[in-house]
Design an enzyme around this catalytic site. Structure first.
Site, mmCIF file in Angstrom:
data_model
loop_
_atom_site.group_PDB
_atom_site.id
_atom_site.type_symbol
_atom_site.label_atom_id
_atom_site.label_comp_id
_atom_site.label_asym_id
_atom_site.label_seq_id
_atom_site.Cartn_x
_atom_site.Cartn_y
_atom_site.Cartn_z
ATOM 1 N N SER A 1 16.740 58.697 -51.743
ATOM 2 C CA SER A 1 17.715 57.676 -52.141
ATOM 3 C C SER A 1 17.490 56.407 -51.333
ATOM 4 O O SER A 1 16.514 56.279 -50.594
ATOM 5 C CB SER A 1 19.138 58.196 -51.920
ATOM 6 O OG SER A 1 19.405 58.314 -50.530
ATOM 7 N N GLU B 1 14.398 68.139 -43.934
ATOM 8 C CA GLU B 1 14.851 68.975 -42.810
ATOM 9 C C GLU B 1 16.002 69.886 -43.216
ATOM 10 O O GLU B 1 16.335 70.836 -42.497
ATOM 11 C CB GLU B 1 15.269 68.088 -41.633
ATOM 12 C CG GLU B 1 16.501 67.223 -41.857
ATOM 13 C CD GLU B 1 16.249 65.968 -42.676
ATOM 14 O OE1 GLU B 1 17.210 65.188 -42.859
ATOM 15 O OE2 GLU B 1 15.103 65.764 -43.141
ATOM 16 N N LYS B 2 16.592 69.623 -44.394
ATOM 17 C CA LYS B 2 17.723 70.440 -44.853
ATOM 18 C C LYS B 2 17.288 71.754 -45.511
ATOM 19 O O LYS B 2 18.053 72.710 -45.545
ATOM 20 C CB LYS B 2 18.589 69.630 -45.830
ATOM 21 C CG LYS B 2 19.271 68.418 -45.200
ATOM 22 C CD LYS B 2 20.118 67.694 -46.223
ATOM 23 C CE LYS B 2 20.906 66.557 -45.590
ATOM 24 N NZ LYS B 2 20.040 65.452 -45.155
ATOM 25 N N CYS C 1 17.976 62.891 -59.213
ATOM 26 C CA CYS C 1 17.802 61.460 -59.464
ATOM 27 C C CYS C 1 17.943 61.109 -60.942
ATOM 28 O O CYS C 1 18.165 59.949 -61.277
ATOM 29 C CB CYS C 1 16.465 60.970 -58.931
ATOM 30 S SG CYS C 1 15.033 61.662 -59.797
ATOM 31 N N GLU D 1 24.882 54.905 -55.758
ATOM 32 C CA GLU D 1 24.526 56.219 -56.280
ATOM 33 C C GLU D 1 25.427 57.264 -55.623
ATOM 34 O O GLU D 1 25.490 57.358 -54.397
ATOM 35 C CB GLU D 1 23.064 56.547 -55.981
ATOM 36 C CG GLU D 1 22.629 57.896 -56.522
ATOM 37 C CD GLU D 1 21.176 58.217 -56.213
ATOM 38 O OE1 GLU D 1 20.514 58.851 -57.037
ATOM 39 O OE2 GLU D 1 20.702 57.827 -55.123
ATOM 40 N N PHE E 1 15.776 66.922 -50.387
ATOM 41 C CA PHE E 1 16.255 68.300 -50.363
ATOM 42 C C PHE E 1 16.417 68.905 -51.749
ATOM 43 O O PHE E 1 16.387 70.121 -51.913
ATOM 44 C CB PHE E 1 17.609 68.377 -49.636
ATOM 45 C CG PHE E 1 18.754 67.792 -50.417
ATOM 46 C CD1 PHE E 1 19.440 68.547 -51.365
ATOM 47 C CD2 PHE E 1 19.145 66.469 -50.228
ATOM 48 C CE1 PHE E 1 20.483 68.000 -52.110
ATOM 49 C CE2 PHE E 1 20.178 65.914 -50.963
ATOM 50 C CZ PHE E 1 20.852 66.691 -51.906
#
Length: 376
Positions: A114, A64-65, A176, A281, A37
């Site tokens: 992730s 999908e977000k 990231c 993370e 996303f």
């Protein structure tokens, strides 16, 4: 002998009497990309332009977000003259990922995300799913990260503080290459006090507001996970220098955003390597502070972490910088640079648990990923 660039082959004349050798690069056929996303335009642009340029067709599954950006890119591609069927957008979650992995016509799969939640399923599907291996799909996965900065006592104070604040809290920590951990060599208290002062000055509000420094995190579930990891550090003995949970905005009222998923800048001190907030993370605006007595000890902390996306050092010592560059175990290395992300003509070289697959993203390696060699 003639060596071409990454999209061309090679030619050697007269390798034996009357025999020439040619090596060519051919497109794989159909490639696919599964996107996160956080950069809904940039990451698809890592993938399909190179694949299409090399003669492949492409199936793109956006997050999908926020799938809208991929649709806009597809519309622009069609407007530019890309033929129908070359770039294809599909929407969905696990069922679509499984279909991509199981489809015999798809010869290469790229994934950025992730190692947790749905992304864990995607990673497992791409990297370990039997059908991917049996069909010999090419795979590349950019995954989680725990990027570190080492700060030496001789570092420039203003430049280092600016870098730590920007890299730790920019994009609400949802990238990231965000800086999530800083290791101070020597005394850390004075650095933490200055960080606190600067972080408190950041404005948290909707990202569409022109004066916003931090917007919300992507979802309620993401906010809950971030808050849980912050709390785990407190319960493990860490100290909250700045707590951004349940932040008060505009006197506890943000018109139109009362139920937004806001988390303010958070600084956690006294973190140790065995804490959950350090091992996982966080993917939020949370900066963890650790302390080491020497550069060697600081580098051991970084190198023992399972992730290897990026690491930076802040120092005025050339000797320390060169030692760090040589000995640190991270794919991207910065020297007095806040986020050492490569320009697109260099490959993105995350390592250790931050990457799995055949070849990394970007540049020459990306071209090689979407082509196969044949010689005669």
């Amino acid at each position: 002998m003639w060596n071409g660039n990454s999209t061309n082959g090679e030619f050697v004349p007269n390798v034996s009497s009357g025999i020439d050798t040619f090596s060519i690069r051919e497109p794989l056929g159909v490639c696919a990309g599964i996107c996160p996303f956080n950069f809904p335009a940039m990451i698809p642009l890592w993938m399909f332009p190179v694949a299409v340029t090399c003669g492949n067709t492409f199936v793109l599954k956006p997050s999908e977000k926020d799938p809208g950006a991929s649709i806009m890119l597809a519309e622009l591609a069609m407007e530019a003259g890309l033929p129908d069927g070359v770039l294809n957008i599909v929407h969905g979650t696990q069922n679509i990922v499984n279909a991509i992995c199981d489809d015999e016509d798809i010869r290469a799969v790229s994934f950025v995300g992730s190692n947790t939640g749905l992304h864990a399923h995607i990673f497992t599907s791409i990297s370990q799913r039997k059908t991917c291996s049996v069909m010999h799909k090419c795979r590349q996965s950019n995954m989680g990260a725990k990027n570190h900065a080492i700060v030496l006592p001789d570092a420039s104070i203003d430049a280092t503080l600016n870098a730590l604040v920007a890299a730790g809290f920019g994009a609400a920590g949802q990238r990231c290459m965000a800086l999530s951990t800083v290791v101070f060599v020597g005394d850390s208290k004075s650095w933490e006090d200055k960080l606190l002062e600067r972080a408190k000055g950041l404005k948290v509000t909707a990202g569409t507001e022109p004066d916003a420094d931090l917007g919300p995190v992507i979802s309620k579930q993401a906010k809950e996970r971030i808050c849980k990891l912050i709390q785990s550090g407190v319960e493990g003995g860490a100290r909250l220098v700045l707590d951004g949970r349940n932040i008060v905005l505009y006197g506890n009222e943000v018109p139109g955003y009362e139920h937004g998923n806001f988390i303010g800048p958070t600084i956690v001190s006294g973190v140790t390597a065995d804490m959950e907030c350090y091992k996982e993370e966080i993917f939020g605006p949370v900066l963890l502070c650790m302390q080491a007595d020497s550069l060697d000890e600081a580098m051991k902390i970084v190198n023992r972490n399972k992730y290897g996306n990026g690491a930076s050092i802040f120092t005025s010592s050339v000797v320390a910088a060169m030692k760090f560059q040589t000995d640190i175990e991270a794919g991207q290395v910065g020297i007095n640079v806040l986020i050492p992300v490569p320009l697109p003509f260099f490959s993105f070289t995350g390592s250790k648990a931050s990457f799995a697959g055949d070849l990394n993203f970007y540049a020459r390696l990306e071209f090689s990923f979407t082509l196969r060699s044949k010689q005669w």
